[in-house]
Enzyme design. Structure first.
Site, short mmCIF file in Angstrom:
data_model
loop_
_atom_site.label_atom_id
_atom_site.label_comp_id
_atom_site.label_asym_id
_atom_site.label_seq_id
_atom_site.Cartn_x
_atom_site.Cartn_y
_atom_site.Cartn_z
N SER A 1 38.03 36.17 47.76
CA SER A 1 39.21 37.12 48.64
C SER A 1 38.44 36.90 49.29
O SER A 1 36.83 37.02 50.30
CB SER A 1 38.89 38.46 46.98
OG SER A 1 39.56 39.31 48.01
N TYR B 1 33.85 44.96 43.36
CA TYR B 1 34.77 44.39 43.67
C TYR B 1 34.43 43.32 45.12
O TYR B 1 34.51 41.54 44.52
CB TYR B 1 36.33 44.57 43.21
CG TYR B 1 37.54 43.30 43.68
CD1 TYR B 1 37.93 42.57 42.31
CD2 TYR B 1 38.28 43.01 44.56
CE1 TYR B 1 38.35 41.86 42.32
CE2 TYR B 1 38.45 42.29 44.81
CZ TYR B 1 39.20 40.99 43.65
OH TYR B 1 40.39 40.30 43.85
P1 NAD Z 1 46.02 38.80 38.11
O1 NAD Z 1 46.51 41.07 37.38
O2 NAD Z 1 48.06 38.12 37.28
O3 NAD Z 1 45.50 38.24 37.12
C1 NAD Z 1 43.58 39.00 37.15
C2 NAD Z 1 43.67 37.71 35.17
O4 NAD Z 1 42.19 38.10 34.86
C3 NAD Z 1 45.15 38.08 34.32
O5 NAD Z 1 46.02 37.79 34.36
C4 NAD Z 1 43.46 38.39 33.52
O6 NAD Z 1 44.06 37.57 32.24
C5 NAD Z 1 42.03 38.28 33.77
N1 NAD Z 1 41.21 39.14 33.16
C6 NAD Z 1 40.79 40.61 33.56
N2 NAD Z 1 39.84 40.85 33.13
C7 NAD Z 1 39.68 38.85 31.86
C8 NAD Z 1 38.84 39.50 30.41
N3 NAD Z 1 38.14 40.73 30.22
N4 NAD Z 1 38.86 38.11 30.02
C9 NAD Z 1 39.69 36.37 30.34
N5 NAD Z 1 40.79 36.92 30.83
C10 NAD Z 1 40.31 38.31 32.02
O7 NAD Z 1 46.23 39.13 39.53
P2 NAD Z 1 45.95 37.77 40.54
O8 NAD Z 1 46.06 38.84 41.74
O9 NAD Z 1 46.65 36.73 40.12
O10 NAD Z 1 43.93 37.24 40.29
C11 NAD Z 1 43.56 36.88 39.93
C12 NAD Z 1 43.26 36.50 40.51
O11 NAD Z 1 42.94 36.53 42.67
C13 NAD Z 1 41.53 37.40 40.70
O12 NAD Z 1 40.77 36.56 40.51
C14 NAD Z 1 41.27 38.25 41.90
O13 NAD Z 1 40.08 38.88 42.18
C15 NAD Z 1 42.35 37.58 43.45
N6 NAD Z 1 42.04 37.89 43.61
C16 NAD Z 1 43.94 38.38 44.04
C17 NAD Z 1 44.08 39.08 45.60
C18 NAD Z 1 45.51 40.03 45.01
O14 NAD Z 1 45.77 40.40 46.18
N7 NAD Z 1 46.37 39.84 44.21
C19 NAD Z 1 43.17 38.82 46.49
C20 NAD Z 1 42.41 38.32 46.63
C21 NAD Z 1 42.17 37.50 45.34
#
Ligand code: NAD
Ligand code: MG
Length: 298
Positions: free
Chosen positions: A190, A203
């Site tokens: 991130s 985080y």
């Molecule tokens: P999202 O909520 O759609 O996806 C995150 C997923 O993590 C969930 O769908 C869930 O299945 C999984 N998860 C969480 N805890 C878990 C556990 N204990 N066991 C199994 N699965 C688990 O949100 P997203 O934004 O698509 O996130 C995906 C990745 O992108 C993450 O690593 C997040 O940190 C990263 N990210 C997102 C953003 C943003 O702005 N959305 C920015 C930077 C990084």
């Protein structure tokens, strides 16, 4: 202002800009209930056989960035296994149908990756049902904002590190038993790794861990012909933000400070994961690739 004709595709022109409606779902949230619904590429992503015959495991493949990657990989010709939490079955079913509609094999393996034994089972089951494994996308993540270190409990800290850091270690270690030469590991870091928000202390630390893990591991496994890269998203419109990831006032203005003036849609980052998995990036490893709407800070 240029007088040249605008060639931005209509679906991108219609991507939503802030302000967004305030909304709070219980963790882990459902993409199908997020308003407005994100674009994961369901109708927009066009594949080009860039991952023909490949076999991928994607954690957090039910929603958000992971779902967009699952759709893109399937349309590029890969068979795909997704992991998610049992509470996310409704989202996961949609993804399974989309992978199958692309003519590829879909494997659903729900379970909590904070458990080491489950991580091992997940990898072995994915490899068994797919008939091998050559792409691993460590994408699942936990983000719950806390105003101050005084509000950050040991349980919070532990859950964030277990999900974002320990699971990455356990899953990757198990996957190395299956990955052949030419395989690719892609981790979701991130911009928080480099520019941490004060309310995302635990985080942001885990996302820095992921960037460093990527750089170390890439050097270790280069001689095995395996590449390791990370993607660093900026603000992307996913349910992570609406289930405790951000306070309501920040959700309302989500993406407003990006030079492009809006959050990214998951479909807009899937291409980076395709490139990092494909042989087109055969000389790229140990790097963190950023997509944040134009700040230029990474
Ligand atoms: P999202 O909520 O759609 O996806 C995150 C997923 O993590 C969930 O769908 C869930 O299945 C999984 N998860 C969480 N805890 C878990 C556990 N204990 N066991 C199994 N699965 C688990 O949100 P997203 O934004 O698509 O996130 C995906 C990745 O992108 C993450 O690593 C997040 O940190 C990263 N990210 C997102 C953003 C943003 O702005 N959305 C920015 C930077 C990084
Ligand atoms: Mg989800």
């Amino acid at each position: 202002m240029s007088s040249n004709k605008d060639i931005i595709p209509e679906h991108i022109k219609s991507y939503p800009t802030p302000p967004f409606e305030r909304q709070l779902q219980p963790f882990p949230g459902l993409a199908c209930k997020l308003k407005p619904r994100p674009d994961h590429g369901e109708t927009s992503y066009k594949g080009n056989n860039r991952l023909a015959g490949r076999k991928a495991l994607i954690t957090g493949g039910d929603s958000g960035i992971g779902r967009a990657v699952a759709i893109a990989y399937a349309r590029e010709g890969a068979d795909v296994a997704i992991n998610y939490l049992p509470a996310e079955e409704e989202d996961a079913r949609e993804v399974i149908e989309l992978i199958e509609a692309a003519g590829r094999k879909a494997v659903a393996i729900p379970g909590d990756i904070r458990d080491e034994k489950f991580c091992q089972t997940l990898v072995n089951q994915a490899a068994q049902e797919l008939g091998g494994l050559d792409i691993l996308v460590n994408n699942a993540g936990r983000q719950q904002f806390r105003e101050h270190i005084r509000d950050l409990s040991t349980e919070d800290f532990d859950a964030t590190f277990k999900t974002n850091v320990y699971a990455l270690f356990w899953i990757t270690k198990a996957a190395l038993e299956h990955l052949p030469r030419g395989a690719s590991i892609i981790n979701t870091s991130s911009v928080q790794a480099y520019e941490p928000s004060k309310t995302l202390m635990d985080y942001a630390q885990t996302k820095a861990c992921i960037a460093v893990f990527t750089k170390s591991l890439a050097q270790q496994v280069a001689e095995e012909g395996i590449r390791v890269n990370a993607v660093a998203p900026g603000p992307y419109w996913t349910v992570l933000q609406a289930c405790g990831g951000q306070p309501q006032e920040k959700l309302e203005q989500f993406g407003a400070s990006a030079p492009l003036g809006r959050p990214g849609q998951p479909a807009e980052i899937a291409g980076m994961y395709v490139l990092m998995a494909s042989d087109e990036s055969s000389y790229c490893s140990g790097q963190v690739w950023c997509s944040d709407g134009g700040t230029g800070t990474l």
